[in-house]
Design a protein around this motif. Sequence first.
Motif, PDB file in Angstrom:
ATOM      1  N   LEU B 475       0.842  -1.207   0.000  1.00  0.00           N
ATOM      2  CA  LEU B 475       0.000   0.000   0.000  1.00  0.00           C
ATOM      3  C   LEU B 475       0.874   1.252   0.000  1.00  0.00           C
ATOM      4  CD1 LEU B 475      -2.382  -1.000   2.924  1.00  0.00           C
ATOM      5  CD2 LEU B 475      -3.030  -0.941   0.511  1.00  0.00           C
ATOM      6  N   SER B 476       0.213   2.385  -0.237  1.00  0.00           N
ATOM      7  CA  SER B 476       0.952   3.640  -0.072  1.00  0.00           C
ATOM      8  C   SER B 476       0.775   4.109   1.369  1.00  0.00           C
ATOM      9  CB  SER B 476       0.425   4.704  -1.032  1.00  0.00           C
ATOM     10  OG  SER B 476      -0.852   5.108  -0.623  1.00  0.00           O
ATOM     11  N   ALA B 477       1.813   4.747   1.892  1.00  0.00           N
ATOM     12  CA  ALA B 477       1.754   5.209   3.286  1.00  0.00           C
ATOM     13  C   ALA B 477       0.631   6.227   3.479  1.00  0.00           C
ATOM     14  CB  ALA B 477       3.095   5.816   3.682  1.00  0.00           C
ATOM     15  N   SER B 478       0.399   7.049   2.447  1.00  0.00           N
ATOM     16  CA  SER B 478      -0.593   8.117   2.614  1.00  0.00           C
ATOM     17  C   SER B 478      -1.996   7.561   2.846  1.00  0.00           C
ATOM     18  CB  SER B 478      -0.577   9.042   1.397  1.00  0.00           C
ATOM     19  OG  SER B 478      -0.896   8.313   0.244  1.00  0.00           O
ATOM     20  N   SER B 479      -2.326   6.437   2.170  1.00  0.00           N
ATOM     21  CA  SER B 479      -3.670   5.877   2.343  1.00  0.00           C
ATOM     22  C   SER B 479      -3.846   5.366   3.767  1.00  0.00           C
ATOM     23  CB  SER B 479      -3.928   4.758   1.331  1.00  0.00           C
ATOM     24  OG  SER B 479      -3.136   3.632   1.622  1.00  0.00           O
ATOM     25  N   VAL B 480      -2.784   4.810   4.330  1.00  0.00           N
ATOM     26  CA  VAL B 480      -2.891   4.316   5.710  1.00  0.00           C
ATOM     27  C   VAL B 480      -2.960   5.496   6.677  1.00  0.00           C
ATOM     28  CG1 VAL B 480      -1.893   2.777   7.433  1.00  0.00           C
ATOM     29  CG2 VAL B 480      -1.561   2.286   5.017  1.00  0.00           C
ATOM     30  N   GLN B 481      -2.221   6.551   6.364  1.00  0.00           N
ATOM     31  CA  GLN B 481      -2.269   7.756   7.220  1.00  0.00           C
ATOM     32  C   GLN B 481      -3.683   8.318   7.289  1.00  0.00           C
ATOM     33  OE1 GLN B 481       0.643  10.232   5.351  1.00  0.00           O
ATOM     34  NE2 GLN B 481       2.330   9.496   6.606  1.00  0.00           N
ATOM     35  N   ILE B 482      -4.335   8.371   6.112  1.00  0.00           N
ATOM     36  CA  ILE B 482      -5.699   8.925   6.067  1.00  0.00           C
ATOM     37  C   ILE B 482      -6.624   8.119   6.974  1.00  0.00           C
ATOM     38  CG2 ILE B 482      -7.742   9.210   4.573  1.00  0.00           C
ATOM     39  CD1 ILE B 482      -5.716   9.896   2.299  1.00  0.00           C
ATOM     40  N   THR B 483      -6.574   6.785   6.824  1.00  0.00           N
ATOM     41  CA  THR B 483      -7.480   5.962   7.633  1.00  0.00           C
ATOM     42  C   THR B 483      -7.103   6.011   9.110  1.00  0.00           C
ATOM     43  OG1 THR B 483      -6.168   4.041   6.972  1.00  0.00           O
ATOM     44  CG2 THR B 483      -8.252   4.395   5.826  1.00  0.00           C
ATOM     45  N   PHE B 484      -5.825   6.189   9.378  1.00  0.00           N
ATOM     46  CA  PHE B 484      -5.410   6.326  10.790  1.00  0.00           C
ATOM     47  C   PHE B 484      -6.135   7.512  11.420  1.00  0.00           C
ATOM     48  CE2 PHE B 484      -2.878   8.287  14.090  1.00  0.00           C
ATOM     49  CZ  PHE B 484      -2.475   7.212  14.881  1.00  0.00           C
ATOM     50  N   PHE B 485      -6.135   8.639  10.726  1.00  0.00           N
ATOM     51  CA  PHE B 485      -6.759   9.834  11.311  1.00  0.00           C
ATOM     52  C   PHE B 485      -8.292   9.757  11.278  1.00  0.00           C
ATOM     53  CE2 PHE B 485      -2.448  11.427  10.476  1.00  0.00           C
ATOM     54  CZ  PHE B 485      -2.141  11.825  11.770  1.00  0.00           C
ATOM     55  N   ILE B 486      -8.843   9.056  10.283  1.00  0.00           N
ATOM     56  CA  ILE B 486     -10.300   8.830  10.294  1.00  0.00           C
ATOM     57  C   ILE B 486     -10.677   8.024  11.537  1.00  0.00           C
ATOM     58  CG2 ILE B 486     -12.172   7.554   9.156  1.00  0.00           C
ATOM     59  CD1 ILE B 486     -10.954   8.352   6.484  1.00  0.00           C
ATOM     60  N   PHE B 487      -9.904   6.995  11.802  1.00  0.00           N
ATOM     61  CA  PHE B 487     -10.172   6.174  12.991  1.00  0.00           C
ATOM     62  C   PHE B 487     -10.041   6.995  14.266  1.00  0.00           C
ATOM     63  CE2 PHE B 487      -9.170   1.692  11.274  1.00  0.00           C
ATOM     64  CZ  PHE B 487     -10.402   1.687  10.658  1.00  0.00           C
ATOM     65  N   LEU B 488      -8.995   7.782  14.285  1.00  0.00           N
ATOM     66  CA  LEU B 488      -8.755   8.594  15.489  1.00  0.00           C
ATOM     67  C   LEU B 488      -9.973   9.477  15.763  1.00  0.00           C
ATOM     68  CD1 LEU B 488      -6.577   9.134  17.610  1.00  0.00           C
ATOM     69  CD2 LEU B 488      -5.730  10.982  16.171  1.00  0.00           C
ATOM     70  N   ALA B 489     -10.498  10.091  14.686  1.00  0.00           N
ATOM     71  CA  ALA B 489     -11.669  10.958  14.851  1.00  0.00           C
ATOM     72  C   ALA B 489     -12.898  10.147  15.255  1.00  0.00           C
ATOM     73  CB  ALA B 489     -11.939  11.702  13.539  1.00  0.00           C
TER      74      ALA B 489
END
Lengths: 75, 525
Positions: B475-489
């Motif tokens: 995967l690309s790191a950016s896609s995981v970063q996005i979902t990380f912050f979605i989860f956080l929210a």
Amino acid sequence: MQKELLITRIVRFYWDGFRNMTIGKTLWLIILIKLFVMFAILKVFFFPDYLGKFDTPSDKQEYVSDELIRRAVNH
Amino acid sequence: MIETINTSVIDWSRAQFALTAIYHWLFVPLTLGLGIVQAIMETIYYKTGNEFWKKTAQFWMKLFGINFAIGVATGLILEFEFGANWSNYSWFVGDIFGAPLAIEGILAFFMEATFIAVMFFGWNKVSKGFHLASTWLTILGATISAYWILVANAWMQYPAGMQFNPDTVRNEMASFWEVALSPVAINKFFHTVLSGWIIGGMFVVGIASWFLLKKRETKFALESIKIGAVFGIAACALSIWTGDGSAHQVAQRQPMKLAAMEGLYEGREGAGLVGIGLLNPAKEQYNDGKDPFLFKIELPKMLSFFAERDLDAYVPGITNIIEGGYPQKDGTVALPAEEKIARGKLAIRALADYRSAKSDSARQQARATLDEHFKYFGYGYIKNPSDLIPSVGLTFYAFRIMVILGGFLLLLFAVVTYLSYKNKFEAKRWLQWTCFASIFLAIIAGQAGWVVAEVGRQPWAIQDILPVSAAISNLSASSVQITFFIFLALFTVLLVAELKIMINAIKKGPEIEHAPVLKNNHIKN
């Protein structure tokens, strides 16, 4: 007096239970919103099955095998 | 070939998984622990017929329900992550991982879901005995559910009962019972569930203390405290026993984790257990010769005893595990990491040869080599031997946080039990504040335990067989970063919602001393 069918009693049990909820109604709302977000948004748009793009198990095993071999250092 | 996976994808995926698991683990232990306490209270009601205990059980049941509702299905997100972020892993272990999770989903979840309805809707509609049975079966279902999840986790720590099939590139279950009853799984189950009981006990004592601080519902609070504190003592005592078993299992199966837990770089006979210590931040390499501690207080020989049940036993340190050469219990000499890496590469090469073989004899030869070296398969992905060392600082301090807080909670439960049975607890406001604050300490202790278990086994997704660098999806790191912050929210919103509903329910209280007790009262859940 005719005895109520078991299924009717079960349905009535749940119906009365849900109808009499107070905090439970809020909790169910949260659960439903959460499940919607999880399955209709997260799962579909952000967490698709990565190997789902392959049609057959054979394609999947070929891909994973290739990945595992390719990633080995200095192989 | 060269390594093509960006390490930031691995780090973000690990962070995302950790975030989800930490969040999930806020709810699960309270379900496991509070469920038992409320069932004990309802059992007292069943035995005595005293409406006070019914109201008391109903109050804790309401908080149980709030926690259950907010936490339910959060674990499913972990399964999403397996499929999306850790697809190689998911394919590689599918058959082994799938069985426990399927049993968890079908048997335990449906059992839980069926009886929880009776538990909440069934007051005055089913017999007292059936209602009590439903309450116990709900918590039994939750506990069985936890068992199967922990079986799956234990298999990652100690892969047993499987056979690797190079045709399907999957591990296939050879023995269900070896997987289901592995000593690591059994120990992990009891230790983990007991940590939930401690949190449940502390939650009851802490919330009941809050009522005393507010000078409300005094009888309810004091009686709840007595049950919560005794339950907490039992859970802490059993947890010490299972914790000892856990350390012994780690010593046998994951010596590197044990060495990291102790900050032990140089192994020795009669090794001491570090009670408290401060790691030396200047130590950057396992072989740089620097002292790993700025200071430490050791309990002589106790590490050897806990690891091997022998005060003078040899316990290998990080350097020894990397360099090998020390005698093992089975009489063999430990291989150096370099040799394991070489054998891992042989195993991976054999897999490649097997899959590209044009003749049966070539395939058989490759299969023999693969089988011979498969137990080192994961080492073939390791670049440097030092990559085999987990974060010593995080593992070492998390272990101490867990143990020190566990000891503190045992002491606290003991003091609270003594004072509450002597009718002196009500006057100790400082202790009531301590109990209330200790709810958070109990949660931290539980989380710290998971940090030890999971950080301490890095870099492995499956011990010795698959490191995270091979398990991760491309995967690309950016896609995981996005979902990380979605989860956080998302998790933050849900947590705020839970706390708000929970606090309102607590503030409302059990209403035992304000409302008249009705003979045919109907709970509003």
